[in-house]
Each structure stands twice: as structure tokens, then as C-alpha cells.
Motif scaffolding. Structure first.
Motif, mmCIF file in Angstrom:
data_model
loop_
_atom_site.group_PDB
_atom_site.id
_atom_site.type_symbol
_atom_site.label_atom_id
_atom_site.label_comp_id
_atom_site.label_asym_id
_atom_site.label_seq_id
_atom_site.Cartn_x
_atom_site.Cartn_y
_atom_site.Cartn_z
ATOM 1 N N GLU A 201 7.196 26.251 -4.643
ATOM 2 C CA GLU A 201 8.444 25.952 -5.342
ATOM 3 C C GLU A 201 9.065 27.193 -5.961
ATOM 4 N N ILE A 202 8.226 28.135 -6.433
ATOM 5 C CA ILE A 202 8.755 29.296 -7.148
ATOM 6 C C ILE A 202 8.827 30.549 -6.287
ATOM 7 N N ALA A 203 8.158 30.541 -5.134
ATOM 8 C CA ALA A 203 8.034 31.766 -4.333
ATOM 9 C C ALA A 203 9.385 32.323 -3.909
ATOM 10 N N GLY A 204 10.344 31.455 -3.641
ATOM 11 C CA GLY A 204 11.653 31.923 -3.189
ATOM 12 C C GLY A 204 12.529 32.473 -4.290
ATOM 13 N N ARG A 205 12.153 32.261 -5.564
ATOM 14 C CA ARG A 205 12.985 32.699 -6.686
ATOM 15 C C ARG A 205 12.506 33.995 -7.315
ATOM 16 N N VAL A 206 11.209 34.256 -7.212
ATOM 17 C CA VAL A 206 10.662 35.421 -7.909
ATOM 18 C C VAL A 206 10.820 36.676 -7.071
ATOM 19 N N ALA A 207 10.781 37.827 -7.749
ATOM 20 C CA ALA A 207 10.834 39.095 -7.009
ATOM 21 C C ALA A 207 9.532 39.312 -6.253
ATOM 22 N N HIS A 208 8.406 39.020 -6.926
ATOM 23 C CA HIS A 208 7.106 39.155 -6.280
ATOM 24 C C HIS A 208 6.138 38.174 -6.924
ATOM 25 N N LEU A 209 5.229 37.662 -6.097
ATOM 26 C CA LEU A 209 4.260 36.676 -6.566
ATOM 27 C C LEU A 209 2.864 37.063 -6.111
ATOM 28 N N ASP A 210 1.964 37.257 -7.077
ATOM 29 C CA ASP A 210 0.550 37.463 -6.793
ATOM 30 C C ASP A 210 -0.189 36.159 -7.072
ATOM 31 N N VAL A 211 -0.941 35.675 -6.098
ATOM 32 C CA VAL A 211 -1.719 34.450 -6.250
ATOM 33 C C VAL A 211 -3.196 34.819 -6.313
ATOM 34 N N TYR A 212 -3.828 34.569 -7.453
ATOM 35 C CA TYR A 212 -5.234 34.915 -7.641
ATOM 36 C C TYR A 212 -6.092 33.707 -7.304
ATOM 37 N N GLN A 213 -6.835 33.836 -6.227
ATOM 38 C CA GLN A 213 -7.649 32.734 -5.714
ATOM 39 C C GLN A 213 -9.126 33.010 -5.932
ATOM 40 N N ARG A 214 -9.779 32.082 -6.626
ATOM 41 C CA ARG A 214 -11.226 32.140 -6.734
ATOM 42 C C ARG A 214 -11.868 31.344 -5.600
ATOM 43 N N THR A 215 -11.309 30.169 -5.332
ATOM 44 C CA THR A 215 -11.857 29.284 -4.303
ATOM 45 C C THR A 215 -10.718 28.690 -3.478
ATOM 46 N N PRO A 216 -10.756 28.781 -2.166
ATOM 47 C CA PRO A 216 -9.712 28.146 -1.346
ATOM 48 C C PRO A 216 -9.772 26.625 -1.484
ATOM 49 N N ILE A 217 -8.687 25.968 -1.109
ATOM 50 C CA ILE A 217 -8.612 24.517 -1.194
ATOM 51 C C ILE A 217 -8.372 23.932 0.199
ATOM 52 N N TRP A 218 -9.017 22.804 0.468
ATOM 53 C CA TRP A 218 -8.745 22.088 1.708
ATOM 54 C C TRP A 218 -7.364 21.437 1.594
#
Length: 508
Positions: A201-218
């Protein structure tokens, strides 16, 4: 003038303010109130610490919020809503549904908003619960229904330097709509069911997005059609069509639950679901290295899976980076990982979930035993997910091993039916105390222990899942190890004699 006797005084002391006190005005509390009225019990109060009803659907307003269970299933069976705008309704529609139920069934006159319970103690001499309120005051009730929910108290990560960040920090459960994300450098910590909705939802509005993942999700593909007016009108005019839709969506959800609670027996089914998810991932994410990092290494069902057609493909965007290196600390200007790299940001979003096992106030039963301390010492346990020995007239909605299925409403239906059956039995016997026997409780917990080895929790390589299903003991007390059908049947048929019924003093 009539002289007041000692017996009269004791009788007056034993007369509570209300027959039933409900804590929490989310869907569980609302459902409890509706069920009580349906059973002819009108002397109840519903205490809510916030200024409005709705629980998690009041508190959560983040971008992209929607239900992750099909709307026909995520609703009360007795109150279908023909006007859902789509199969997976958005958050505001769910909140509106809660408001509708409160209005239609006349629950609001029983609700006390802005009322925070700070402690509940069982009065052994009067067979009632005394609830202490913030700011002073007490409310007493013969029976106490704890409907505090699981997705209400935000969980903040224990990361060094979190308080040092000089930018703007927001938890998804307390979204700040005054903070515009347009053109900002943003970090999201967490990749669970909430992050899965927020990130696209927010990825298209921000200049840059870092997503910090500890565990992937199914992630399973999401079939989420709009429900046009014609379909809504059909549901309204021919209720059987909506019931049929609910049956189909509930059956689909139950298949997932079957894979969780009968994992050892239906592994081919679980593997088929995993393969479907992995095909979905391959189609959605272009870069093989990114796909590899997004691939779960634990069994489907170890943590709550979700449905999305947008989450994975968000990582194809040039302005989105997936970060899987462990976070070392939060600095004043960004996030530093263990490899020494610091990524500068101006907004930090915590999509780190909730304290699902927390009870927001101490509950003290017989002989001064506090419930959370009891569980800490002896592990989480309860009879049928609803009651605990030593805590008379208390019903948990839900307690340990009390949640069933994936829809909260299926749990509400079963757990409140359990409580009402016991309250009804106590009333018919003319007694003031109902307490589950230790023998019945231990029998149920022995059944749980025999069933758990069949579930995904002990067969699905869950150690790496970092799932909220597991507690600090390594147990998985969130989910009852049975099907929804079996659990609901049990709520109608458990032996009422599994409770001990008595009266300490005359209730008048």
C-alpha cells in the motif's frame, strides 16, 4: 424500624452489581453480550478501556487494512451481512459491522467506555468478582467473562537504540494518519500478516522502502472479487445464497486448519498447499536471489499464513529493498545491521504484531493465586480453553488451547456457548459458584498433550518460524488441536458435571 441482622448484611455483601461482567468490547465481548440477552440474562455490563467499541478493528487503521478471512466467514452466523463490498472486506467495513451489531442487538446501554480494569479478585466469602478500576471505584459481578482479545496490545521489538531514533516512529496498531509518507525514506520492521498488507500500500508513495525480514511468510494467492450490487441484492432477497457462500468459504478455511491440526496425517495436502504458494512466489518475484530469501524454511501453518496478490511482487520495485541481515541497533538516523551497514531513514514503521498471550490486568482467584503467575509456573493451560481450576465463575474467551479455526467468530461462538451452559446450570441449581474440577481440567489437558504431536507445531520444523503461536515455554497454546466442527460440537456437549457447583453464602 427493622433491625438489620448479620445474615442480612452478608446477603447484601454477596449481591453483586451485575450478574455478569464482560471485559472488552471487541467482537468477543459484543458476541457475549448478544448471547447473554438471547439467554434471557440482561443484568450484565461490558467494560471497555477505550472510547469506542470494536477492539482490533477500532485500533488498527493502517493503510491496506482488510480481513484475511473471507467476509462471509468472518462474521456472526446469526447476523450475516449481505452488503460486503468484496470477498475480503476492508477494515472500515468490519468496524461498521461491529457498530451495526451493537446497535441492532441493543448492547450499547450495557457498555461503559473509558473504563480500565486494573485488577480482578475473586471474593471467596461472597462468590463474586471484584474488579478494581483505574482512577478508583469497583464493579462486582457474579461471573466474569474475559474477552480482552489477542490483537490489542502492540508488541514493540527489543532492539537496541529504538528510543534513540530521531525520526518518526509508528506502530501499525497505532497508525499516525497525520504523518504523510509521500517522498520519505521508510523502514518497515516485520513481515507478518500486517506488514503483508501495509507494504504494497505504501511502496508506491515513498521515496525508498527498506523491509527488514526476520522470517519469511507463506503467502497463498488471494481470490478477492468485488461483490457488485446484484450479488448483494441476491444475498438480501435470498438468504440461502449467502448461507451457501459462507459454507463454501468456511470449508476452504477449514481445509487450512486441517493441515495445521492434523499435519502428520495429511502431509500430502500440506505439501500441495506449499507447492501452490511457491509457484505463486515464482510468478510474482523476478529476481531468483530475492525469491530465495522470501522462501519460508518452516512448514505451512507454523505461523499464521496469509493471502495476497501484491505483497511478493512489491519486491520487484526499484525503490524497495528486502533486508535479511539481522538488525544490530537503531541509530538516530537509521537502522544498522550486523554487517556494519547503516541505512538512513526518516520514518520507522513497526509491524511487529501484538502480545497475544498477555492479560492486561492481574486476575486473582482462590487463595490469592494470580492467573498469569500460575501459568508462568505451571505452563499455560485451561479446561476446554475456557476455565481454570481455582478461578471460579471465570470464563476466558479464549484461554489456552481455546482458539479454533482461523476465524475469530468460530472461537467466539464455541467459547461463549461453553460459558452460558455453565452459567445456566448454576442458575438452575440455585448456586452462586461454578468451578471446573481439577480432574476434568487435567483430563482435557492430557487430551491436548496426546493430540499436539499430530499438529504442524511438532512436525513442521517450526523452530525457525518465530511464530506468535508459541509462548516462552516453547508450547503452542494458541490453537486447540481439533477441527472447528469437533470443537463446536464439544462446546454443546461437554459434561456439565465437569464443574463443581456450590454456594458460600445466600445470594438473596
Amino acid at each position: 424500624m427493622t433491625e438489620t441482622t448479620e445474615t442480612d448484611a452478608k446477603t447484601e455483601q454477596a449481591r453483586p452489581d451485575h450478574e455478569v461482567v464482560i471485559v472488552g468490547a471487541g467482537f468477543a465481548g459484543i458476541g457475549a453480550g448478544i448471547a447473554l440477552k438471547g439467554a434471557g440474562i440482561h443484568d450484565f455490563v461490558l467494560l471497555e478501556r477505550a472510547g469506542d467499541i470494536g477492539g482490533t478493528w477500532r485500533d488498527n487503521t493502517y493503510p491496506g487494512l482488510s480481513v484475511d478471512i473471507p467476509s462471509p466467514t468472518y462474521s456472526f452466523a446469526f447476523e450475516p451481512r449481505p452488503t460486503w463490498s468484496r470477498l475480503y472486506a476492508k477494515g472500515p467495513e468490519i468496524k461498521d459491522y461491529a457498530d451495526h451489531c451493537v446497535r441492532k442487538y441493543g448492547i450499547m446501554p450495557h457498555v461503559r467506555l473509558g473504563t480500565t480494569v486494573v485488577a480482578a479478585r475473586f471474593d471467596e466469602g461472597a462468590d463474586l468478582w471484584r474488579l478494581e478500576l483505574a482512577g478508583g471505584g469497583t464493579v462486582t459481578g457474579r461471573y466474569l467473562l474475559s474477552c480482552q482479545g489477542a490483537l490489542t496490545t502492540p508488541s514493540h521489538p527489543e532492539i537496541d537504540g529504538l528510543a534513540d531514533f530521531a525520526g518518526h516512529t509508528v506502530h501499525t496498531a497505532r497508525w499516525d494518519h497525520d504523518h504523510d509518507l509521500t517522498g520519505r525514506r521508510v523502514a518497515v520492521i516485520g513481515t507478518g500478516a500486517t506488514a503483508l498488507q501495509v507494504i504494497p500500500e505504501i511502496a508506491g508513495r515513498v521515496a525508498h522502502l527498506d523491509v527488514y525480514q526476520r522470517t519469511p511468510i507463506w503467502v497463498y494467492p488471494k481470490i478477492d472479487p468485488r461483490l457488485p450490487r446484484g450479488v448483494q441484492e441476491l444475498f438480501r432477497r435470498v438468504p440461502a445464497t449467502q448461507k451457501a457462500t459462507r459454507f463454501v468459504t468456511t470449508t476452504a478455511v477449514e481445509i487450512i486448519v486441517t493441515g495445521v491440526v492434523h499435519h502428520r496425517r495429511v502431509q500430502p495436502l500440506v505439501k500441495a498447499v506449499e507447492r501452490r504458494c511457491l509457484r505463486h512466489l515464482k510468478r510474482q518475484v523476478k529476481d531468483p536471489e530475492t525469491r530465495e530469501r522470501l522462501t519460508p524454511r518452516y512448514g505451512f501453518g507454523c505461523k499464521r499464513p496469509s493471502f495476497s496478490n501484491d505483497y511478493w511482487r512489491t519486491f520487484n520495485r526499484a525503490n524497495v529493498d528486502l533486508v535479511t541481515d539481522r538488525i544490530d541497533r537503531i541509530t538516530e538516523t537509521g537502522v544498522r545491521t550486523v554487517d556494519g551497514r547503516e541505512r538512513e531513514i526518516d520514518t520507522l514503521i513497526l509491524a511487529t504484531g501484538f502480545k497475544v498471550f498477555d492479560i492486561s490486568f492481574p486476575i486473582v482467584g482462590r487463595e490469592g493465586v494470580e492467573l498469569t503467575a500460575f501459568w508462568k509456573q505451571y505452563r499455560r493451560q485451561s479446561y476446554e480453553g475456557a476455565a481454570v481450576p481455582g478461578f471460579p465463575n471465570l470464563f476466558l474467551v479464549p484461554g489456552p488451547y481455546g482458539n479454533i479455526g482461523l476465524s475469530w467468530f468460530q472461537m467466539i461462538d464455541a467459547q461463549i456457548r461453553h460459558a452460558l451452559r455453565v452459567i445456566g446450570e448454576a442458575r438452575s441449581r440455585g448456586v452462586t459458584r461454578a468451578e471446573v474440577s481439577r480432574q476434568a481440567h487435567d483430563r482435557y489437558m492430557s487430551w491436548v498433550e496426546r493430540r499436539m504431536p499430530r499438529t504442524v507445531f511438532l512436525n513442521g520444523d517450526c523452530a525457525t518460524a518465530n511464530s506468535y503461536y508459541f509462548d516462552e515455554h516453547g508450547d503452542a497454546p494458541w490453537q486447540r488441536p481439533s477441527s472447528v466442527v469437533a470443537a463446536r460440537r464439544r462446546s454443546r456437549s461437554f459434561p456439565l458435571d465437569d464443574y463443581d457447583y456450590s454456594t458460600r453464602v445466600s445470594a438473596g
